[in-house]
Motif scaffolding. Structure first.
Motif, PDB file in Angstrom:
ATOM      1  N   SER A 247     -11.553 -44.576 -81.751  1.00  0.00           N
ATOM      2  CA  SER A 247     -10.324 -44.852 -82.506  1.00  0.00           C
ATOM      3  C   SER A 247     -10.600 -45.767 -83.685  1.00  0.00           C
ATOM      4  CB  SER A 247      -9.276 -45.491 -81.584  1.00  0.00           C
ATOM      5  OG  SER A 247      -8.899 -44.607 -80.553  1.00  0.00           O
ATOM      6  N   ARG A 248     -11.452 -46.763 -83.515  1.00  0.00           N
ATOM      7  CA  ARG A 248     -11.758 -47.680 -84.620  1.00  0.00           C
ATOM      8  C   ARG A 248     -12.519 -46.962 -85.728  1.00  0.00           C
ATOM      9  NH1 ARG A 248     -12.687 -50.945 -80.126  1.00  0.00           N
ATOM     10  NH2 ARG A 248     -14.948 -50.680 -80.251  1.00  0.00           N
ATOM     11  N   ARG A 249     -13.427 -46.081 -85.356  1.00  0.00           N
ATOM     12  CA  ARG A 249     -14.132 -45.308 -86.385  1.00  0.00           C
ATOM     13  C   ARG A 249     -13.162 -44.412 -87.149  1.00  0.00           C
ATOM     14  NH1 ARG A 249     -18.159 -44.954 -82.290  1.00  0.00           N
ATOM     15  NH2 ARG A 249     -17.406 -42.894 -81.650  1.00  0.00           N
ATOM     16  N   GLN A 250     -12.173 -43.885 -86.449  1.00  0.00           N
ATOM     17  CA  GLN A 250     -11.174 -43.047 -87.109  1.00  0.00           C
ATOM     18  C   GLN A 250     -10.359 -43.857 -88.121  1.00  0.00           C
ATOM     19  OE1 GLN A 250      -9.064 -41.594 -83.702  1.00  0.00           O
ATOM     20  NE2 GLN A 250     -10.514 -39.938 -83.292  1.00  0.00           N
ATOM     21  N   GLU A 251     -10.063 -45.109 -87.795  1.00  0.00           N
ATOM     22  CA  GLU A 251      -9.308 -45.947 -88.723  1.00  0.00           C
ATOM     23  C   GLU A 251     -10.118 -46.234 -89.985  1.00  0.00           C
ATOM     24  OE1 GLU A 251      -6.136 -46.739 -88.455  1.00  0.00           O
ATOM     25  OE2 GLU A 251      -6.118 -45.580 -86.597  1.00  0.00           O
ATOM     26  N   TYR A 252     -11.397 -46.530 -89.821  1.00  0.00           N
ATOM     27  CA  TYR A 252     -12.240 -46.759 -90.995  1.00  0.00           C
ATOM     28  C   TYR A 252     -12.277 -45.515 -91.885  1.00  0.00           C
ATOM     29  CZ  TYR A 252     -14.154 -51.096 -88.995  1.00  0.00           C
ATOM     30  OH  TYR A 252     -14.302 -52.372 -88.503  1.00  0.00           O
ATOM     31  N   ALA A 253     -12.414 -44.346 -91.254  1.00  0.00           N
ATOM     32  CA  ALA A 253     -12.479 -43.099 -92.032  1.00  0.00           C
ATOM     33  C   ALA A 253     -11.163 -42.842 -92.755  1.00  0.00           C
ATOM     34  CB  ALA A 253     -12.824 -41.929 -91.110  1.00  0.00           C
ATOM     35  N   PRO A 327      -5.643 -63.416 -91.016  1.00  0.00           N
ATOM     36  CA  PRO A 327      -6.603 -64.278 -90.327  1.00  0.00           C
ATOM     37  C   PRO A 327      -7.765 -63.472 -89.766  1.00  0.00           C
ATOM     38  CG  PRO A 327      -4.646 -63.936 -88.981  1.00  0.00           C
ATOM     39  CD  PRO A 327      -4.352 -63.334 -90.323  1.00  0.00           C
ATOM     40  N   ARG A 328      -8.936 -64.062 -89.833  1.00  0.00           N
ATOM     41  CA  ARG A 328     -10.107 -63.368 -89.305  1.00  0.00           C
ATOM     42  C   ARG A 328     -10.194 -63.580 -87.800  1.00  0.00           C
ATOM     43  NH1 ARG A 328     -13.453 -61.084 -92.699  1.00  0.00           N
ATOM     44  NH2 ARG A 328     -13.198 -61.498 -94.931  1.00  0.00           N
ATOM     45  N   SER A 329     -10.472 -62.513 -87.099  1.00  0.00           N
ATOM     46  CA  SER A 329     -10.590 -62.580 -85.644  1.00  0.00           C
ATOM     47  C   SER A 329     -11.778 -61.742 -85.223  1.00  0.00           C
ATOM     48  CB  SER A 329      -9.312 -62.065 -84.971  1.00  0.00           C
ATOM     49  OG  SER A 329      -9.046 -60.733 -85.364  1.00  0.00           O
ATOM     50  N   ALA A 330     -12.397 -62.153 -84.138  1.00  0.00           N
ATOM     51  CA  ALA A 330     -13.551 -61.412 -83.637  1.00  0.00           C
ATOM     52  C   ALA A 330     -13.088 -60.064 -83.092  1.00  0.00           C
ATOM     53  CB  ALA A 330     -14.233 -62.213 -82.530  1.00  0.00           C
ATOM     54  N   PRO A 331     -13.763 -58.981 -83.457  1.00  0.00           N
ATOM     55  CA  PRO A 331     -13.365 -57.666 -82.943  1.00  0.00           C
ATOM     56  C   PRO A 331     -13.567 -57.577 -81.440  1.00  0.00           C
ATOM     57  CG  PRO A 331     -15.466 -57.540 -84.105  1.00  0.00           C
ATOM     58  CD  PRO A 331     -14.934 -58.911 -84.336  1.00  0.00           C
ATOM     59  N   SER A 332     -12.694 -56.842 -80.798  1.00  0.00           N
ATOM     60  CA  SER A 332     -12.771 -56.646 -79.355  1.00  0.00           C
ATOM     61  C   SER A 332     -13.070 -55.175 -79.069  1.00  0.00           C
ATOM     62  CB  SER A 332     -11.450 -57.043 -78.691  1.00  0.00           C
ATOM     63  OG  SER A 332     -11.414 -56.602 -77.346  1.00  0.00           O
ATOM     64  N   SER A 336      -7.733 -50.836 -80.395  1.00  0.00           N
ATOM     65  CA  SER A 336      -7.697 -49.486 -80.965  1.00  0.00           C
ATOM     66  C   SER A 336      -7.878 -49.512 -82.476  1.00  0.00           C
ATOM     67  CB  SER A 336      -6.373 -48.796 -80.613  1.00  0.00           C
ATOM     68  OG  SER A 336      -5.280 -49.523 -81.157  1.00  0.00           O
ATOM     69  N   HIS A 337      -7.582 -50.658 -83.113  1.00  0.00           N
ATOM     70  CA  HIS A 337      -7.734 -50.801 -84.562  1.00  0.00           C
ATOM     71  C   HIS A 337      -8.686 -51.962 -84.848  1.00  0.00           C
ATOM     72  CE1 HIS A 337      -4.243 -48.252 -84.556  1.00  0.00           C
ATOM     73  NE2 HIS A 337      -4.164 -48.244 -85.878  1.00  0.00           N
ATOM     74  N   PRO A 338      -9.527 -51.824 -85.855  1.00  0.00           N
ATOM     75  CA  PRO A 338     -10.383 -52.956 -86.242  1.00  0.00           C
ATOM     76  C   PRO A 338      -9.528 -54.079 -86.831  1.00  0.00           C
ATOM     77  CG  PRO A 338     -11.123 -50.870 -87.227  1.00  0.00           C
ATOM     78  CD  PRO A 338      -9.749 -50.641 -86.687  1.00  0.00           C
ATOM     79  N   PRO A 339     -10.063 -55.308 -86.892  1.00  0.00           N
ATOM     80  CA  PRO A 339      -9.326 -56.392 -87.551  1.00  0.00           C
ATOM     81  C   PRO A 339      -9.023 -56.036 -89.007  1.00  0.00           C
ATOM     82  CG  PRO A 339     -11.187 -57.259 -86.302  1.00  0.00           C
ATOM     83  CD  PRO A 339     -11.328 -55.774 -86.298  1.00  0.00           C
ATOM     84  N   VAL A 340      -7.834 -56.430 -89.468  1.00  0.00           N
ATOM     85  CA  VAL A 340      -7.421 -56.084 -90.834  1.00  0.00           C
ATOM     86  C   VAL A 340      -8.392 -56.653 -91.859  1.00  0.00           C
ATOM     87  CG1 VAL A 340      -5.608 -56.391 -92.550  1.00  0.00           C
ATOM     88  CG2 VAL A 340      -5.005 -55.869 -90.184  1.00  0.00           C
ATOM     89  N   ALA A 341      -8.841 -57.882 -91.646  1.00  0.00           N
ATOM     90  CA  ALA A 341      -9.770 -58.491 -92.602  1.00  0.00           C
ATOM     91  C   ALA A 341     -11.052 -57.672 -92.709  1.00  0.00           C
ATOM     92  CB  ALA A 341     -10.082 -59.923 -92.189  1.00  0.00           C
ATOM     93  N   ARG A 346     -14.454 -53.708 -95.854  1.00  0.00           N
ATOM     94  CA  ARG A 346     -15.135 -52.417 -95.983  1.00  0.00           C
ATOM     95  C   ARG A 346     -14.591 -51.616 -97.161  1.00  0.00           C
ATOM     96  NH1 ARG A 346     -17.538 -49.749 -90.603  1.00  0.00           N
ATOM     97  NH2 ARG A 346     -18.086 -51.643 -89.455  1.00  0.00           N
ATOM     98  N   ILE A 347     -13.309 -51.726 -97.416  1.00  0.00           N
ATOM     99  CA  ILE A 347     -12.734 -51.018 -98.568  1.00  0.00           C
ATOM    100  C   ILE A 347     -13.282 -51.595 -99.863  1.00  0.00           C
ATOM    101  CG2 ILE A 347     -10.599 -50.586 -99.831  1.00  0.00           C
ATOM    102  CD1 ILE A 347      -9.170 -50.461 -97.128  1.00  0.00           C
ATOM    103  N   ARG A 348     -13.417 -52.907 -99.915  1.00  0.00           N
ATOM    104  CA  ARG A 348     -13.938 -53.533-101.130  1.00  0.00           C
ATOM    105  C   ARG A 348     -15.402 -53.203-101.375  1.00  0.00           C
ATOM    106  NH1 ARG A 348     -11.052 -59.453-100.314  1.00  0.00           N
ATOM    107  NH2 ARG A 348      -9.093 -58.939-101.394  1.00  0.00           N
ATOM    108  N   GLU A 349     -16.116 -52.825-100.320  1.00  0.00           N
ATOM    109  CA  GLU A 349     -17.523 -52.452-100.470  1.00  0.00           C
ATOM    110  C   GLU A 349     -17.705 -51.034-100.981  1.00  0.00           C
ATOM    111  OE1 GLU A 349     -19.127 -53.060 -96.616  1.00  0.00           O
ATOM    112  OE2 GLU A 349     -19.084 -55.258 -96.728  1.00  0.00           O
TER     113      GLU A 349
END
Length: 535
Positions: A247-253, A327-332, A336-341, A346-349
């Motif tokens: 699910s997290r990979r899907q959000e990045y894509a 706020p930055r938070s450690a991913p768990s 189901s979703h990566p941290p917004v930060a 990744r978008i800025r990269e």
């Protein structure tokens, strides 16, 4: 059609659940037979453990997670549909079959995929009205492109598979815990009753026999239960970590698709804004839209959901502080979703893109008639018991009735204590007489003490008196409540005292004098008399 590798993995993970359950049932059957031959006393334990496994295996119904919403046809909302179709074409996927407006501050896509098969089905795009009220068009286009990206990557076809596996593993664990505990307790209680009857009849041998069975049941059924739960928990953790990582990979894509279509700036801006809207919307529902439910009153028709825009406009400076960055938070591994930060980084990269969508018009411009749409949404999204409530003429009236109801309810304990203390009606006149006679301490001792708090008769008396006289002033329309989108409501005297209409300050000063040592009820009497005379 070539199977998607993620779909194949989801199918195999789900098959593993059934294989695990089948193996456990086989083991239970063998154990029951062996124990029946060699230890009949505990031969029922495997059967006890088999029941929750069977229930978990044959839970075929998967929760749909559907939300009530308002279907928007292309004839009703041509501009919104045109935008969605245009974005779908640019993303490289078919547009949804339906667009459903919801009351949630979010967006999502679903697809009615075939049972266990990743083949196309009816597509639905769920779009929250709070997003249209709080975002501009460029941000909403980024949100829509993100959701359509899930269609382009076939993400929605896997939902039924992953949800089925999560549901069945978790339900099997729950059934194992609840059923086995109940069955073991029932068996133990039965043997204890039989042991007590045997002891009453002087049958020591039978009593020892039943007590021995109690010991065996408690020892072995507890051990077996823990082993079963650990086994399913281990598989459940593996299943959750695997499917949620997908699910997290899907959000990045989907973020990459949104940035490619609408630009990095619009995508980042939308990612920053949505959490702010979620926080503001929760506050709006709790403090405004639903504040009169207990009093049996709703805002004007269309304002239950539509009033959110007024709150956003009034609290723009306050909300701006929340937009500085998530706020930055450690991913768990269980998110189901990566941290917004992390998503923003990744978008800025991504490689620099051409200028994206910069349309700063309110997203409500996508709707033909936002007011009509908000009213229609209420008629389908509100629960049936809420839809039947009467409507206030405006927000000030709703606030007044809400505060009057709350003040009246908060004084019920004091009125009961006053009636018991005096043996007469619980009126403000009787209360002032009790205070003048020195009976405030005795009255305060009758008031209930909140759980976890030390007894404080004077503090309880202050709060009770304050609420009772505030309720009386409100009921007699001697106080009007100031409605504001920017701050908490405050009472104002209809007829000011000494040039001040601040009812809260005047009442607080008068009640403080009434609970002092010695008490002075003159300020309270003066306040009531002045307000009544002014009317």
């Amino acid at each position: 059609m070539r199977a998607h590798p993620h779909a194949v993995r989801a199918v195999f993970l789900l098959m593993g659940f059934y294989l695990l359950g089948t193996a456990l049932l086989t083991a239970c059957a063998v154990a029951t037979y062996v124990l029946f031959l060699w230890a009949p006393v505990i031969s029922s334990i495997p059967l006890i453990l088999a029941v929750p496994v069977l229930r978990g295996l044959f839970v075929l119904r998967v929760p749909t997670g559907t939300r009530p919403g308002l279907p928007l046809t292309e004839a009703e909302e041509p501009r919104l549909w045109h935008t969605v179709r245009e974005l779908a074409e640019r993303v490289g996927t078919d547009p949804p079959s339906e667009i459903v407006l919801t009351a949630d501050p979010g967006a999502s896509v679903t697809e009615d995929a075939r049972f266990l098969l990743p083949v196309p089905g009816t597509r639905r795009l769920h779009l929250g009205l709070p997003l249209l009220l709080g975002l501009d068009e460029a941000q909403v286009r980024a949100v829509l492109a993100h959701e359509l990206g899930h269609y382009a990557h076939h993400d929605t076809r896997l939902v039924s598979l992953t949800v089925r596996g999560r549901t069945q593993v978790l339900r099997t664990i729950q059934h194992s815990e609840s059923f086995a505990h109940w069955r073991r307790k029932k068996a133990v209680d039965g043997h204890l009753r039989k042991a007590a009857k045997a002891a009453a009849r002087g049958r020591t041998r039978k009593r020892r026999k039943h007590l021995r069975r109690v010991v065996l049941l408690r020892r072995y059924s507890g051990t077996s239960l823990r082993m079963l739960i650990r086994l399913y928990t281990a598989y459940g953790n593996h299943y959750l970590r695997s499917t949620l990582a997908l699910s997290r990979r899907q959000e990045y894509a989907a973020d990459r698709a949104a940035a490619r279509i609408t630009g990095r700036a619009a995508t980042v801006s939308a990612l920053r804004e949505v959490p702010v809207l979620e926080t503001a919307h929760e506050q709006y529902l709790r403090g405004y839209a639903l504040m009169g439910v207990e009093a049996g009153l709703l805002p004007p028709h269309g304002e239950v959901f539509g009033g959110f825009g007024a709150l956003l406009a009034a609290r723009a400076p306050e909300l701006a502080a929340l937009r500085t960055g998530p706020p930055r938070s450690a991913p768990s591994p269980y998110d189901s979703h990566p941290p917004v930060a992390d998503r923003i980084d990744r978008i800025r990269e991504l490689p620099a893109d051409a200028p994206g969508d910069e349309d700063a018009r309110p997203a409500t411009a996508l709707l033909s008639d936002p007011g009509r749409t908000a009213r229609a949404l209420e008629d389908v999204a509100l629960a049936a018991d809420l839809r039947g409530l009467p409507r206030a003429a405006g927000w000030p009236e709703l606030l007044h009735h809400t505060m009057e109801h709350g003040a009246r309810r908060s004084t019920s304990a004091l009125r009961r204590a006053l009636a018991a203390h005096t043996g007469g009606p619980a009126t403000s006149t009787a209360l002032l007489a009790v205070i003048d006679a020195g009976g405030l301490d005795a009255l305060a001792e009758r008031l209930p003490v909140p759980a976890g708090e030390a007894p404080d008769p004077r503090g309880a008396a202050y709060g009770a008196l304050h609420d009772m006289f505030l309720a009386e002033l409100t009921e007699r329309n001697l106080v009007r409540w100031e409605f504001s989108w920017q701050r908490a409501a405050r009472p104002l005297l209809v007829h000011p005292v000494a040039g001040s209409d601040d009812g809260a300050a005047a009442l607080a000063s008068a009640v403080t004098a009434a609970v002092a040592r010695p008490p002075d009820t003159a300020p309270l009497r003066l306040l009531l008399a002045h307000a009544a005379a002014g009317r």
